[in-house]
Design a protein around this motif. Structure first.
Motif, PDB file in Angstrom:
ATOM      1  N   TYR A  84       0.832  -1.206   0.000  1.00  5.45           N
ATOM      2  CA  TYR A  84       0.000   0.000   0.000  1.00  5.45           C
ATOM      3  C   TYR A  84       0.865   1.255   0.000  1.00  5.45           C
ATOM      4  O   TYR A  84       0.642   2.177  -0.793  1.00  5.45           O
ATOM      5  CB  TYR A  84      -0.911  -0.016   1.224  1.00  5.45           C
ATOM      6  CG  TYR A  84      -1.746   1.232   1.416  1.00  5.45           C
ATOM      7  CD1 TYR A  84      -1.510   2.085   2.491  1.00  5.45           C
ATOM      8  CD2 TYR A  84      -2.766   1.552   0.528  1.00  5.45           C
ATOM      9  CE1 TYR A  84      -2.284   3.222   2.676  1.00  5.45           C
ATOM     10  CE2 TYR A  84      -3.540   2.692   0.711  1.00  5.45           C
ATOM     11  CZ  TYR A  84      -3.296   3.522   1.783  1.00  5.45           C
ATOM     12  OH  TYR A  84      -4.051   4.645   1.971  1.00  5.45           O
ATOM     13  N   GLU A  85       1.874   1.289   0.852  1.00 11.58           N
ATOM     14  CA  GLU A  85       2.744   2.464   0.912  1.00 11.58           C
ATOM     15  C   GLU A  85       3.581   2.607  -0.349  1.00 11.58           C
ATOM     16  O   GLU A  85       3.904   3.724  -0.759  1.00 11.58           O
ATOM     17  CB  GLU A  85       3.632   2.419   2.161  1.00 11.58           C
ATOM     18  CG  GLU A  85       2.868   2.681   3.453  1.00 11.58           C
ATOM     19  CD  GLU A  85       2.240   4.067   3.505  1.00 11.58           C
ATOM     20  OE1 GLU A  85       2.738   5.001   2.831  1.00 11.58           O
ATOM     21  OE2 GLU A  85       1.216   4.232   4.203  1.00 11.58           O
ATOM     22  N   VAL A  87       2.508   1.787  -3.370  1.00 14.28           N
ATOM     23  CA  VAL A  87       1.563   2.353  -4.340  1.00 14.28           C
ATOM     24  C   VAL A  87       1.462   3.861  -4.112  1.00 14.28           C
ATOM     25  O   VAL A  87       1.530   4.652  -5.056  1.00 14.28           O
ATOM     26  CB  VAL A  87       0.164   1.702  -4.200  1.00 14.28           C
ATOM     27  CG1 VAL A  87      -0.894   2.491  -4.960  1.00 14.28           C
ATOM     28  CG2 VAL A  87       0.194   0.265  -4.687  1.00 14.28           C
ATOM     29  N   ARG A  88       1.338   4.276  -2.859  1.00  8.34           N
ATOM     30  CA  ARG A  88       1.204   5.705  -2.547  1.00  8.34           C
ATOM     31  C   ARG A  88       2.482   6.461  -2.930  1.00  8.34           C
ATOM     32  O   ARG A  88       2.412   7.559  -3.478  1.00  8.34           O
ATOM     33  CB  ARG A  88       0.912   5.904  -1.068  1.00  8.34           C
ATOM     34  CG  ARG A  88      -0.472   5.397  -0.659  1.00  8.34           C
ATOM     35  CD  ARG A  88      -0.746   5.653   0.808  1.00  8.34           C
ATOM     36  NE  ARG A  88      -0.890   7.069   1.079  1.00  8.34           N
ATOM     37  CZ  ARG A  88      -0.360   7.702   2.119  1.00  8.34           C
ATOM     38  NH1 ARG A  88       0.378   7.035   2.989  1.00  8.34           N
ATOM     39  NH2 ARG A  88      -0.556   8.989   2.289  1.00  8.34           N
ATOM     40  N   ARG A  91       2.670   6.846  -6.704  1.00  4.36           N
ATOM     41  CA  ARG A  91       1.679   7.811  -7.188  1.00  4.36           C
ATOM     42  C   ARG A  91       2.093   9.233  -6.828  1.00  4.36           C
ATOM     43  O   ARG A  91       1.848  10.167  -7.590  1.00  4.36           O
ATOM     44  CB  ARG A  91       0.304   7.489  -6.642  1.00  4.36           C
ATOM     45  CG  ARG A  91      -0.211   6.150  -7.175  1.00  4.36           C
ATOM     46  CD  ARG A  91      -1.614   5.874  -6.698  1.00  4.36           C
ATOM     47  NE  ARG A  91      -2.572   6.562  -7.534  1.00  4.36           N
ATOM     48  CZ  ARG A  91      -3.807   6.901  -7.136  1.00  4.36           C
ATOM     49  NH1 ARG A  91      -4.177   6.647  -5.886  1.00  4.36           N
ATOM     50  NH2 ARG A  91      -4.617   7.498  -7.937  1.00  4.36           N
ATOM     51  N   ARG A  92       2.730   9.412  -5.687  1.00  2.53           N
ATOM     52  CA  ARG A  92       3.237  10.734  -5.316  1.00  2.53           C
ATOM     53  C   ARG A  92       4.318  11.144  -6.311  1.00  2.53           C
ATOM     54  O   ARG A  92       4.417  12.289  -6.713  1.00  2.53           O
ATOM     55  CB  ARG A  92       3.821  10.724  -3.900  1.00  2.53           C
ATOM     56  CG  ARG A  92       2.824  10.988  -2.816  1.00  2.53           C
ATOM     57  CD  ARG A  92       3.531  11.334  -1.508  1.00  2.53           C
ATOM     58  NE  ARG A  92       4.420  10.274  -1.054  1.00  2.53           N
ATOM     59  CZ  ARG A  92       4.060   9.264  -0.267  1.00  2.53           C
ATOM     60  NH1 ARG A  92       2.803   9.177   0.147  1.00  2.53           N
ATOM     61  NH2 ARG A  92       4.928   8.355   0.107  1.00  2.53           N
TER      62      ARG A  92
ATOM     63  N   ARG B  29     -10.596   5.414  -1.409  1.00  2.00           N
ATOM     64  CA  ARG B  29      -9.290   5.826  -1.947  1.00  2.00           C
ATOM     65  C   ARG B  29      -8.814   4.870  -3.026  1.00  2.00           C
ATOM     66  O   ARG B  29      -8.752   3.665  -2.811  1.00  2.00           O
ATOM     67  CB  ARG B  29      -8.238   5.848  -0.836  1.00  2.00           C
ATOM     68  CG  ARG B  29      -8.571   6.740   0.315  1.00  2.00           C
ATOM     69  CD  ARG B  29      -7.343   6.964   1.181  1.00  2.00           C
ATOM     70  NE  ARG B  29      -7.713   7.378   2.526  1.00  2.00           N
ATOM     71  CZ  ARG B  29      -6.848   7.752   3.449  1.00  2.00           C
ATOM     72  NH1 ARG B  29      -5.551   7.763   3.168  1.00  2.00           N
ATOM     73  NH2 ARG B  29      -7.258   8.106   4.645  1.00  2.00           N
ATOM     74  N   SER B  30      -8.409   5.435  -4.150  1.00  4.58           N
ATOM     75  CA  SER B  30      -7.946   4.579  -5.241  1.00  4.58           C
ATOM     76  C   SER B  30      -6.655   3.857  -4.876  1.00  4.58           C
ATOM     77  O   SER B  30      -6.415   2.743  -5.339  1.00  4.58           O
ATOM     78  CB  SER B  30      -7.764   5.386  -6.524  1.00  4.58           C
ATOM     79  OG  SER B  30      -7.006   6.538  -6.280  1.00  4.58           O
ATOM     80  N   SER B  31      -5.824   4.470  -4.023  1.00  2.47           N
ATOM     81  CA  SER B  31      -4.590   3.789  -3.604  1.00  2.47           C
ATOM     82  C   SER B  31      -4.899   2.479  -2.906  1.00  2.47           C
ATOM     83  O   SER B  31      -4.175   1.498  -3.063  1.00  2.47           O
ATOM     84  CB  SER B  31      -3.760   4.674  -2.673  1.00  2.47           C
ATOM     85  OG  SER B  31      -3.171   5.722  -3.389  1.00  2.47           O
ATOM     86  N   ILE B  34      -5.950  -0.026  -5.666  1.00  2.00           N
ATOM     87  CA  ILE B  34      -4.800  -0.448  -6.475  1.00  2.00           C
ATOM     88  C   ILE B  34      -3.964  -1.436  -5.675  1.00  2.00           C
ATOM     89  O   ILE B  34      -3.577  -2.495  -6.162  1.00  2.00           O
ATOM     90  CB  ILE B  34      -3.943   0.771  -6.891  1.00  2.00           C
ATOM     91  CG1 ILE B  34      -4.739   1.694  -7.813  1.00  2.00           C
ATOM     92  CG2 ILE B  34      -2.657   0.323  -7.563  1.00  2.00           C
ATOM     93  CD1 ILE B  34      -4.086   3.047  -8.056  1.00  2.00           C
ATOM     94  N   ALA B  35      -3.680  -1.089  -4.416  1.00  2.00           N
ATOM     95  CA  ALA B  35      -2.891  -1.976  -3.561  1.00  2.00           C
ATOM     96  C   ALA B  35      -3.613  -3.315  -3.359  1.00  2.00           C
ATOM     97  O   ALA B  35      -2.999  -4.383  -3.423  1.00  2.00           O
ATOM     98  CB  ALA B  35      -2.622  -1.318  -2.209  1.00  2.00           C
ATOM     99  N   THR B 100      -3.334   3.307   8.823  1.00  2.00           N
ATOM    100  CA  THR B 100      -3.631   4.677   8.446  1.00  2.00           C
ATOM    101  C   THR B 100      -4.033   5.502   9.664  1.00  2.00           C
ATOM    102  O   THR B 100      -3.584   6.643   9.849  1.00  2.00           O
ATOM    103  CB  THR B 100      -4.766   4.701   7.392  1.00  2.00           C
ATOM    104  OG1 THR B 100      -4.362   3.909   6.271  1.00  2.00           O
ATOM    105  CG2 THR B 100      -5.060   6.111   6.929  1.00  2.00           C
TER     106      THR B 100
END
Lengths: 96, 112
Positions: A84-85, A87-88, A91-92, B29-31, B34-35, B100
């Motif tokens: 997840y991180e 992907v973030r 994207r950043r 959230r798209s993130s 995607i994940a 999160t």
């Protein structure tokens, strides 16, 4: 399989996500995330929802669960957070 | 309770936690999606291997399908029971929700 998951996700840290460095946040996440699912697994295994082939596992069990199954609840949430991180972070990067 | 019921309950709990308890709203959230798509792809590979080789076996009375694994059909996708997909989704959403929330809490405290 678990080693493979780590091998695939640990390198994602190089994208600058900072997951492994987060220390307490990661530790708490793994504890809070893994524990209920581990309890579910303990219940389900005892109730016979699923079973493990002794010939294809290490053969060491704790509370009825193979060691690998317990390790699963540490490795997989970690892999999920790393993914997840990553992907973030990617994207950043694209946003710049 | 059957695995089917527990898996559906797990998804519901994770969704309610994300939306109303932690209010992390990862589902929007798209993130996250995607994940999750990446995670589910690898889940199908690894879980398919584990269940196809019968390292893990399931009681037919507790899942939608039968206890004998097949590649597709009879409640199985790449050998694994569909319930495992629900389990995995719940685990992903629950894990990332707490991750999160803890991060946001840390950030809030740093600002104080």
């Amino acid at each position: 399989m678990l080693v493979g998951c780590l091998a695939c996700t640990l390198p994602l840290e190089r994208l600058g996500a900072g997951v492994l460095a987060s220390g307490r946040r990661l530790g708490l996440t793994l504890l809070v995330a893994g524990t209920p699912f581990l309890c579910w697994d303990l219940y389900a295994t005892a109730a016979g929802h699923w079973s493990f082939d002794a010939d294809q596992t290490l053969g060491v069990s704790v509370a009825g669960l193979p060691l690998e199954e317990i390790a699963f609840f540490v490795v997989i949430p970690l892999a999920i957070v790393l993914s997840y991180e990553a992907v973030r972070a990617v994207r950043r990067g694209f946003g710049r | 309770m059957t695995y089917t019921q527990l898996a559906a309950g797990g998804v519901l709990l994770a969704v309610l936690t994300d939306l109303f308890v932690l209010r992390t709203r990862l589902l929007g959230r798209s993130s996250f999606w995607i994940a999750y798509a990446i995670v589910v792809f690898f889940q199908l590979l690894t879980n398919g291997w584990l269940t196809g080789r019968e390292i893990v076996r399931y009681d037919g009375g507790t899942i939608l399908g039968d206890s004998d694994p097949q590649f597709l059909g009879d409640g199985r996708i790449v050998y694994a029971p569909v319930e495992d997909l629900l389990f995995g989704f719940a685990l992903a959403l629950w894990t990332l929700g707490w991750w999160t929330w803890l991060g946001a809490r840390q950030a809030r405290r740093a600002r104080e």
